[in-house]
Design an enzyme around this catalytic site. Structure first.
Site, PDB file in Angstrom:
ATOM      1  N   ARG A 101     -10.646   4.687   8.406  1.00  0.00           N
ATOM      2  CA  ARG A 101      -9.958   3.736   7.519  1.00  0.00           C
ATOM      3  C   ARG A 101      -8.503   3.728   7.943  1.00  0.00           C
ATOM      4  NH1 ARG A 101      -9.692   1.919   2.065  1.00  0.00           N
ATOM      5  NH2 ARG A 101      -8.269   0.145   2.191  1.00  0.00           N
ATOM      6  N   TYR A 109       0.833  -1.202   0.000  1.00  0.00           N
ATOM      7  CA  TYR A 109       0.000   0.000   0.000  1.00  0.00           C
ATOM      8  C   TYR A 109       0.871   1.256   0.000  1.00  0.00           C
ATOM      9  CZ  TYR A 109      -2.810   3.830   1.724  1.00  0.00           C
ATOM     10  OH  TYR A 109      -3.391   5.065   1.880  1.00  0.00           O
ATOM     11  N   ARG A 142       1.871   8.705  13.074  1.00  0.00           N
ATOM     12  CA  ARG A 142       1.488   9.876  13.860  1.00  0.00           C
ATOM     13  C   ARG A 142       0.033  10.259  13.663  1.00  0.00           C
ATOM     14  NH1 ARG A 142       2.857  15.688  13.006  1.00  0.00           N
ATOM     15  NH2 ARG A 142       0.677  15.713  13.647  1.00  0.00           N
ATOM     16  N   PHE A 201      15.328  19.906  -1.384  1.00  0.00           N
ATOM     17  CA  PHE A 201      13.942  19.503  -1.633  1.00  0.00           C
ATOM     18  C   PHE A 201      13.677  18.112  -1.055  1.00  0.00           C
ATOM     19  CE2 PHE A 201      10.873  17.272  -4.303  1.00  0.00           C
ATOM     20  CZ  PHE A 201       9.806  18.156  -4.351  1.00  0.00           C
TER      21      PHE A 201
END
Length: 454
Positions: free
Chosen positions: A252, A195, A239, A312
């Site tokens: 969910r 996932y 978290r 970045f």
């Protein structure tokens, strides 16, 4: 629910920083926090000024103007961090982000029937080529994004071929992965990784492709790129336990059954006070799982050559290890919000410039985390082993003595006079910032030295 809006590499990067950043974007921070941590003041001011500067860089073309304006609305911190990237790469990353935000919005809208939603997710990579396509869903700024998606498609079509191919490929694979998990719960650790790969690791792969297409970086391996996403993704999932559990109309969750079932009968049981000991043990198990990606992240970052791309990528990873250090062994994860102090967030953004800064930050946060490990915790040995491996990587870099620690330090004692001076300076600067005219006067001075996070 807000699952995929938060949970991806770009989105996870932003989510980790956004919660801290958005609050002081509206307000510089409480006086108590500033006085307790005076070293935070300068980074906070620099970040505030950089954010205002970024908001003034909206392109004049209508479609690009829409895209960058929307970027500021859906994530001010991300709009800030990409400003240092060169124009072509900045545009590509902006569109990549908005396309994934739009894909998220479709997946996230529980009012859309599954038989309608799945085909849209599966075909979304084709819709980005259609200047006329739009689909009304979502709320607030996300609804505007979907209603006027033709602006995003128009901007997408102006990107270079390599950029378009990378965005299309990742959007296709992510849409298929989202469709797969719409009706599927996360049971095993393997499914948890799968996932996270679909909603975060794939974005790590996509960003690596965009960096390579820009000619500024070599193409990173899929394994390292995937770990960059999974480290951020798992940090957010950890978290956000309470927020995801309390999601309306229905929670969910993404904590894998294979982990939490060792401690409680139902995942929601972790939030009840009588299960506090088991809850913390489960939390520590989840953090230990996330730590397995940290060394890959350091390897990925060490290979980057372009300073803007480096920052970045590096800043969200430091925010992630810092968040894990705060969450570990902390029952507050199940009671409210656990986040890095606003000033520390600003100092991470302001102070991350080289790989030695990254090694130093990981070293400090891992030491902080290690100091919290209870030998009675069932995963204590595994946690310590993973932390020691990260610490060794940082020590072996030979760069720890090249940076100043801004995370773990002896607290400076400020006398009353110093506190009064800080109070006066803060009051004057806040007065300046509230005046547009005065902002223009001091903006030149500050912006001349600002390096916008990237």
């Amino acid at each position: 629910m807000k699952r995929t809006t938060r949970h991806s590499f770009i989105r996870s990067s932003i989510h980790i920083a956004d919660r801290a950043f958005d609050s002081y974007q509206k307000k510089m921070g409480s006086l108590k926090a500033i006085l307790s941590n005076p070293d935070d003041l300068y980074p906070l001011l620099k970040l505030k000024m950089a954010a205002r500067h970024a908001e003034k860089q909206i392109p004049p073309e209508p479609h690009w103007g829409f895209c960058y304006t929307m970027l500021h609305k859906v994530s001010r911190s991300f709009a800030l961090v990409i400003q240092q990237l060169d124009t072509d790469l900045r545009d590509a990353v902006c569109i990549f982000y908005l396309v994934l935000r739009a894909l998220d919005t479709v997946e996230d809208d529980t009012s859309i029937a599954k038989d309608v939603k799945v085909p849209i997710l599966m075909a979304f990579h084709q819709h980005v080529y259609d200047r006329e396509w739009h689909f009304s869903c979502g709320t607030k700024d996300y609804k505007v994004l979907m209603d006027e998606f033709h602006h995003v498609s128009t901007a997408f079509l102006e990107l270079g071929r390599s950029y378009k191919e990378a965005i299309e490929d990742i959007t296709m694979r992510m849409g298929a992965g989202m469709a797969k998990f719409i009706c599927k719960e996360v049971e095993t650790v393997g499914e948890y990784d799968e996932y996270c790969h679909y909603v975060a690791g794939l974005v790590g792969l996509g960003l690596s492709k965009l960096f390579h297409a820009s000619g500024k970086e070599d193409l990173a391996s899929d394994a390292l790129s995937n770990s960059m996403g999974l480290f951020l993704q798992k940090t957010n999932i950890i978290r956000d336990y309470l927020e995801d559990m309390n999601e309306i109309p229905k929670s969910r969750m993404f904590w894998p059954h294979q982990i939490w079932s060792k401690y409680v009968n139902k995942l929601e049981d972790l939030k009840y006070e009588e299960n506090s000991v088991k809850a913390v043990q489960c939390l520590n198990d989840m953090v230990t799982n996330a730590l397995m990606h940290a060394e890959d992240c350091l390897t990925y970052l060490a290979a980057l050559r372009d300073p803007a791309i480096f920052r970045f990528c590096a800043i969200p990873q430091i925010m992630a290890i810092g968040t894990l250090a705060l969450c570990y062994n902390n029952i507050q994860v199940f009671r409210g919000v656990v986040k890095m102090r606003r000033g520390l967030t600003a100092r991470v953004i302001h102070g991350t410039k080289t790989m030695s800064d990254v090694y130093g930050a990981f070293y400090d946060f891992c030491r902080m985390l290690k100091s919290k490990v209870d030998d009675n915790d069932p995963n204590a040995r595994k946690t310590k082993d993973r932390l020691e491996a990260i610490l060794k990587t940082c020590r072996d870099s030979g760069t720890l003595n090249e940076r100043k620690s801004y995370i773990i330090r002896t607290k400076t004692r400020y006398n009353a006079t110093s506190i009064v001076i800080i109070f006066i300076i803060l009051a004057i600067l806040l007065a300046y910032l509230s005046s547009t005219r005065t902002y223009n006067m001091i903006g030149f001075y500050f912006l001349g030295s600002i390096q916008v996070p990237a």
